[in-house]
Design an enzyme around this catalytic site. Structure first.
Site, mmCIF file in Angstrom:
data_model
loop_
_atom_site.group_PDB
_atom_site.id
_atom_site.type_symbol
_atom_site.label_atom_id
_atom_site.label_comp_id
_atom_site.label_asym_id
_atom_site.label_seq_id
_atom_site.Cartn_x
_atom_site.Cartn_y
_atom_site.Cartn_z
ATOM 1 N N SER A 157 -21.567 -13.230 23.717
ATOM 2 C CA SER A 157 -20.950 -14.455 23.214
ATOM 3 C C SER A 157 -19.758 -14.106 22.308
ATOM 4 C CB SER A 157 -22.002 -15.298 22.485
ATOM 5 O OG SER A 157 -21.541 -16.586 22.208
ATOM 6 N N ARG A 227 -26.470 -27.579 14.066
ATOM 7 C CA ARG A 227 -27.323 -26.679 14.826
ATOM 8 C C ARG A 227 -27.917 -27.363 16.043
ATOM 9 N NH1 ARG A 227 -27.533 -21.517 16.159
ATOM 10 N NH2 ARG A 227 -29.659 -20.726 16.451
ATOM 11 N N ASP A 322 -25.530 -20.462 32.462
ATOM 12 C CA ASP A 322 -24.802 -20.592 31.197
ATOM 13 C C ASP A 322 -23.618 -21.530 31.407
ATOM 14 O OD1 ASP A 322 -23.364 -20.307 28.847
ATOM 15 O OD2 ASP A 322 -23.235 -18.117 28.949
ATOM 16 N N HIS A 355 -27.129 -19.945 28.039
ATOM 17 C CA HIS A 355 -26.307 -19.019 27.263
ATOM 18 C C HIS A 355 -27.158 -18.057 26.437
ATOM 19 C CE1 HIS A 355 -22.738 -17.548 25.266
ATOM 20 N NE2 HIS A 355 -23.229 -17.870 24.072
ATOM 21 N N ASP A 356 -28.277 -18.519 25.930
ATOM 22 C CA ASP A 356 -29.150 -17.683 25.104
ATOM 23 C C ASP A 356 -29.786 -16.534 25.877
ATOM 24 O OD1 ASP A 356 -28.784 -18.702 22.611
ATOM 25 O OD2 ASP A 356 -30.661 -19.829 22.521
#
Length: 384
Positions: A157, A227, A322, A355-356
Site C-alpha cells: 500500500s 476509520r 482489491d 486490499h488488506d
C-alpha cells in the site's frame, strides 16, 4: 526463545531511536532542524552489510512489524505473517529494519512531539510530509546503520509507494524493490475517500484546530468515522459478505438507529479501537502524503521517464479483489518498467480478502513472496 512465542517468530524485540541533528529539507519548503526516528530490527547484519531489508509501513502502520514487546504481549507486529524465521522475509537470512515514518504517532517526530520553539506539541504546525521526505529520512537511518545498499526495499500500500520512490530517488542504494498492493498515484476516487475521512476529523468539535492536546481531549468521533470509511475500502464486498452477510446481532429488526447488523458492530468497534491508538493530526498528514504521491509529476508526467532512473529488479504483486488499489494500478507500474527495460516479476493473487490481503497469511501470496525473497537471499549469499 521462550516457549510462549511461536518458533517462527522473532520473539522479544525492542524499539530503538535514531536522533538526527542534520536538518531535513522538505518538499513543502520547510525543514526539520532535528528529528527522531523510532525503528526495530530483526535478524543479524552480515559482515559486508549486504543482507539488509527495509520494511516501509502503510498509512496506519508503525515500526513494530514483527515479534512481541513483552512476555505478556498477545499481539505481534503488524506483518508477523511475513517476517520471521522461515517466513517470506526470513530473519535467518536477512537483517530487517522497519522505521516509524516521520509525522507518525508511535515515537518518531510528529504532531504529538514537542516543538522545540514553543515547548508545546507540534500539533497542526508539524510540517507536511511526502513520500519523498520519508525516503530521504530513511537514507539517514541506513547511513547510521552502516547500510550502503539495501538487498531489498519492501512495502504494501503506502509502503509500496515508498519502495517505488526509493528506486527512483536512490537507484544505487537498493538491489530489489517489492511493491505490494500499490499504485503509481491515487485516483480521484481514492483522494475523495481520504477527503471524507479528513473532513470527519476536521469538523469534530473536539478537534480545536488541531490543538486538542492543549484541551485534554481528542476528536474521537471524527477518528471513528475516518476509520470506518477507510476500513470499508480495505475490504472487498465478498470478504464483508463472507464475514458478516446481513446477520443481525439479536436476530430481529429493532426499527431504530442503534447497532443491529453485525457489520455495523464491527465497524464501530474497529473505529473505537483506532481512535484510542492513533493521532488525528497524524492521520491527516498521512492521508495527504498519499494524495501527493505522484513520481511521474517531476518527469513530464511520464511514469516511464520516472522509472527510467531505476536500476534495481522489481517484484510487483496485486490482489484481484482489491478495489482500493486495483490490479490495474499495479499493471501500470509493470508496463512502465517493461517499457524502460527493467527486470520485473508480477503476480495477481486470487483472493476475496481485498486490499488488506497484503497483511494476511494467504498461501499463494506467501509462497510467491517467499520464493522471490529466497532468490534475493541466494543472491546475497553468492556475493558474500
Amino acid at each position: 526463545m521462550p516457549d510462549s512465542f511461536p518458533q517462527d517468530s522473532v520473539g522479544l524485540v525492542q524499539p530503538r531511536t535514531l536522533h538526527v541533528d542534520q536538518p531535513l529539507e522538505l518538499e513543502c519548503g520547510r525543514s526539520l532542524p532535528a528529528y527522531d526516528l523510532v525503528y526495530e530490527t530483526y535478524g543479524s547484519l552480515n559482515a559486508d552489510a549486504s543482507n539488509a531489508v527495509l520494511i516501509c509501513h502503510a498509512l496506519s502502520g508503525h515500526h513494530h512489524a514483527a515479534g512481541y514487546h513483552s512476555q505478556d504481549d498477545k499481539r505481534p507486529g503488524w506483518w508477523e505473517s511475513c517476517i520471521g524465521p522461515g517466513k517470506p522475509i526470513d530473519t535467518d537470512r536477512f537483517f530487517v529494519v522497519c522505521p516509524n515514518n516521520l509525522g507518525g504517532c508511535h515515537g518518531s517526530s510528529g504532531p504529538t512531539s514537542l516543538n522545540p520553539d514553543t515547548g508545546q506539541p507540534w500539533g497542526p504546525d508539524f510540517p507536511m510530509m511526502t513520500v519523498k521526505d520519508w525516503v530521504k529520512s530513511q537514507t539517514r537511518l541506513a547511513d547510521a546503520l552502516g547500510i550502503e545498499r539495501w538487498a531489498a526495499v519492501v512495502g504494501g500500500s503506502l509502503g509500496g509507494m515508498q519502495a517505488l520512490q526509493w528506486s527512483i530517488d536512490f537507484p544505487e542504494r537498493l538491489r530489489h524493490a517489492v511493491v505490494i498492493a500499490g499504485a503509481p498515484k491515487l485516483s480521484a476516487q481514492n483522494i475523495a475517500f481520504n477527503e471524507v475521512a479528513r473532513q470527519s476529523i476536521l469538523t469534530d468539535p473536539n478537534f480545536h484546530g488541531g490543538r486538542y492536546y492543549l484541551h485534554d481531549t481528542y476528536p474521537r468521533q471524527g477518528l471513528i468515522l475516518a476509520r470506518m470509511v477507510g476500513h470499508i475500502t480495505y475490504l472487498s464486498d465478498d470478504a464483508m459478505r463472507m464475514k458478516f452477510g446481513r446477520d443481525l446481532r439479536s436476530g430481529r429488526f429493532h426499527f431504530g438507529f442503534d447497532v443491529e447488523f453485525q457489520v455495523e458492530s464491527y465497524l464501530r468497534h474497529q473505529g473505537e479501537i483506532f481512535s484510542r491508538n492513533f493521532d488525528a493530526n497524524t492521520y491527516l498528514l498521512m492521508t495527504k502524503a498519499l494524495d501527493y504521491f505522484d513520481p511521474a509529476r517531476e518527469h513530464g508526467d511520464s511514469l516511464e521517464n520516472a522509472l527510467a532512473r531505476t536500476r534495481c529488479n522489481f517484484l510487483v504483486m496485486s490482489f484481484n479483489s482489491d478495489w482500493r488499489f486495483a490490479p490495474e494500478r499495479s499493471r501500470e507500474i509493470v508496463d512502465a518498467l517493461v517499457q524502460v527495460g527493467r527486470s520485473v516479476s508480477y503476480s495477481e493473487i486470487d483472493t476475496p480478502k481485498g486490499h488488506d490481503a497484503f497483511l494476511l497469511p494467504i498461501d499463494e501470496y506467501c509462497q510467491l513472496f517467499g520464493a522471490y525473497m529466497g532468490r534475493v537471499a541466494d543472491e546475497v549469499s553468492a556475493h558474500a
